[in-house]
Design a protein around this motif. Structure first.
Motif, PDB file in Angstrom:
ATOM      1  N   THR A   1      -1.695  39.535  27.123  1.00 38.49           N
ATOM      2  CA  THR A   1      -0.598  38.676  27.589  1.00 38.49           C
ATOM      3  C   THR A   1      -1.067  37.450  28.366  1.00 38.49           C
ATOM      4  O   THR A   1      -0.228  36.654  28.817  1.00 38.49           O
ATOM      5  N   HIS A   2      -2.388  37.301  28.527  1.00 38.49           N
ATOM      6  CA  HIS A   2      -2.883  36.142  29.298  1.00 38.49           C
ATOM      7  C   HIS A   2      -4.324  35.856  28.914  1.00 38.49           C
ATOM      8  O   HIS A   2      -5.239  36.513  29.386  1.00 38.49           O
ATOM      9  N   THR A   3      -4.512  34.869  28.051  1.00 41.49           N
ATOM     10  CA  THR A   3      -5.871  34.563  27.611  1.00 41.49           C
ATOM     11  C   THR A   3      -6.003  33.070  27.316  1.00 41.49           C
ATOM     12  O   THR A   3      -5.113  32.464  26.723  1.00 41.49           O
ATOM     13  N   HIS A   4      -7.124  32.502  27.798  1.00 44.31           N
ATOM     14  CA  HIS A   4      -7.352  31.055  27.631  1.00 44.31           C
ATOM     15  C   HIS A   4      -8.455  30.811  26.607  1.00 44.31           C
ATOM     16  O   HIS A   4      -9.442  30.148  26.893  1.00 44.31           O
ATOM     17  N   LEU A   5      -8.295  31.333  25.414  1.00 42.46           N
ATOM     18  CA  LEU A   5      -9.333  31.197  24.376  1.00 42.46           C
ATOM     19  C   LEU A   5      -9.500  29.760  23.898  1.00 42.46           C
ATOM     20  O   LEU A   5     -10.417  29.466  23.142  1.00 42.46           O
TER      21      LEU A   5
ATOM     22  N   GLY B   1       4.601  29.055  32.267  1.00 39.37           N
ATOM     23  CA  GLY B   1       3.380  29.555  32.910  1.00 39.37           C
ATOM     24  C   GLY B   1       2.153  28.787  32.469  1.00 39.37           C
ATOM     25  O   GLY B   1       2.203  28.072  31.475  1.00 39.37           O
ATOM     26  N   GLU B   2       1.014  28.902  33.212  1.00 39.30           N
ATOM     27  CA  GLU B   2       1.120  29.699  34.380  1.00 39.30           C
ATOM     28  C   GLU B   2       1.458  28.836  35.577  1.00 39.30           C
ATOM     29  O   GLU B   2       0.996  27.698  35.697  1.00 39.30           O
ATOM     30  N   ILE B   3       2.263  29.415  36.452  1.00 41.18           N
ATOM     31  CA  ILE B   3       2.777  28.689  37.607  1.00 41.18           C
ATOM     32  C   ILE B   3       2.561  29.574  38.840  1.00 41.18           C
ATOM     33  O   ILE B   3       2.240  30.757  38.705  1.00 41.18           O
TER      34      ILE B   3
ATOM     35  N   PHE C   1       3.568  39.224  37.578  1.00 44.35           N
ATOM     36  CA  PHE C   1       2.523  38.828  38.517  1.00 44.35           C
ATOM     37  C   PHE C   1       1.211  39.024  37.762  1.00 44.35           C
ATOM     38  O   PHE C   1       0.707  40.137  37.645  1.00 44.35           O
ATOM     39  N   HIS C   2       0.699  37.922  37.227  1.00 48.06           N
ATOM     40  CA  HIS C   2      -0.504  37.959  36.407  1.00 48.06           C
ATOM     41  C   HIS C   2      -1.731  38.225  37.282  1.00 48.06           C
ATOM     42  O   HIS C   2      -1.752  37.861  38.455  1.00 48.06           O
ATOM     43  N   SER C   3      -2.745  38.881  36.697  1.00 49.41           N
ATOM     44  CA  SER C   3      -3.997  39.175  37.403  1.00 49.41           C
ATOM     45  C   SER C   3      -3.727  39.880  38.721  1.00 49.41           C
ATOM     46  O   SER C   3      -4.313  39.549  39.756  1.00 49.41           O
TER      47      SER C   3
ATOM     48  N   THR D   1      -6.440  39.751  29.679  1.00 50.60           N
ATOM     49  CA  THR D   1      -7.871  39.581  29.979  1.00 50.60           C
ATOM     50  C   THR D   1      -8.118  38.447  30.966  1.00 50.60           C
ATOM     51  O   THR D   1      -9.075  38.481  31.716  1.00 50.60           O
ATOM     52  N   ASP D   2      -7.288  37.408  30.950  1.00 55.02           N
ATOM     53  CA  ASP D   2      -7.551  36.163  31.678  1.00 55.02           C
ATOM     54  C   ASP D   2      -8.875  35.540  31.205  1.00 55.02           C
ATOM     55  O   ASP D   2      -9.577  34.906  31.986  1.00 55.02           O
ATOM     56  N   SER D   3      -9.202  35.729  29.926  1.00 57.77           N
ATOM     57  CA  SER D   3     -10.416  35.130  29.367  1.00 57.77           C
ATOM     58  C   SER D   3     -10.388  33.635  29.623  1.00 57.77           C
ATOM     59  O   SER D   3      -9.311  33.024  29.543  1.00 57.77           O
TER      60      SER D   3
HETATM   61 ZN   LIG Z   1      -4.893  32.104  33.608  1.00 58.50          ZN
END
Ligand SMILES: [Zn+2]
Length: 261
Positions: free
Chosen positions: A6-10, A95-97, A154-156, A205-207
């Protein structure tokens, strides 16, 4: 395995020149969908390009990250809003905010203003929010208290049981985005998982950041989410397969604009 990252910066520099390979490795590892949250102005085009290569297995969120809020915040925010408004049906979340007072407190008031504006935007468009909150839980909750009805994640998340309680009491029924932090030996997050419960966990992952053990210290990528899933499953007394199904259902329920291909 059916996992959702649900959260990846590939789409960031770290994956050049072949970001598509990281998407393909994730699919091979059992990832059925990936959400790309935007960061600042420079990331918008690259994010859209990678998404257009894999339109069925990736989605996008549009927003301005708190660490991108500086002297030129008004200009930058206007550019992000232009992107938001120019293709409204492209976004599954705002997002992300959020708020980040870890790196710099100079722009705290401006961060609050930009965060609040984006919470209002999410309400107007009935979109969930992806919240980045670092060293700023009280400020984040203060903003959320002023915008009742906002839903999101609430990410990460890396907080305590008390933080989970505080979020529920002050902001409402939020999801918690769990990543590689839960696998770190110096983190007590695995012990906090039962208070979150499987019903409110989504995986991420927050990659390229926060690679889980045994990849810790390396460039993270969505395929590594399997290591996080295994630890979260164990902490909740579930089989990894069941945890994968549950958290993926949670992700599709929160991000209900995702078109499953
Ligand atoms: Zn992020």
């Amino acid at each position: 395995m059916k996992l959702v990252d649900t959260h990846t910066h590939l789409y960031l520099d770290e994956f050049e020149p072949t970001p598509g390979d990281a998407v393909r490795r994730a699919i091979d590892a059992g990832v059925i969908h990936m959400i790309f949250p935007n960061v600042g102005i420079d990331s918008i085009e690259r994010m859209a390009r990678l998404h257009s290569e894999f339109p069925d297995v990736t989605s996008m969120a549009m927003g301005l990250h708190p660490t991108e809020v500086g002297e030129d915040a008004d200009e930058v925010y206007a550019a992000v809003m232009d992107a938001f408004n120019s293709s409204l049906t492209d976004w599954v979340a705002v997002g992300e905010i959020g708020m980040d007072l870890y790196w710099d407190k100079t722009f705290e008031a401006k961060q609050m203003q930009v965060f609040d504006a984006q919470l209002a935007l999410a309400l107007r468009h009935s979109l969930p929010v992806i919240i980045h909150c670092r060293e700023a839980l009280d400020q984040t909750l203060e903003a959320l208290e002023g915008r009742k009805g906002v839903r999101g994640v609430f990410h990460s998340f890396g907080g305590s049981e008390a933080d989970v309680e505080k979020i529920r009491n002050r902001a409402g029924d939020f999801y918690f985005g769990i990543n590689g932090i839960v696998t770190f030996k110096n983190s007590s997050l695995a012990k906090v998982m039962p208070s979150i419960t499987a019903d409110r966990v989504i995986l991420e992952t927050d990659s390229p950041y926060l690679a889980p053990v045994p990849m810790r210290g390396k460039r993270n990528e969505s395929a590594y989410i399997v290591h996080t899933a295994a630890v979260v499953a164990q902490s909740l007394g579930l089989k990894t397969e069941a945890l994968a199904d549950k958290t993926s259902a949670n992700a599709f329920s929160l991000f209900d604009k995702i078109k499953i291909g």
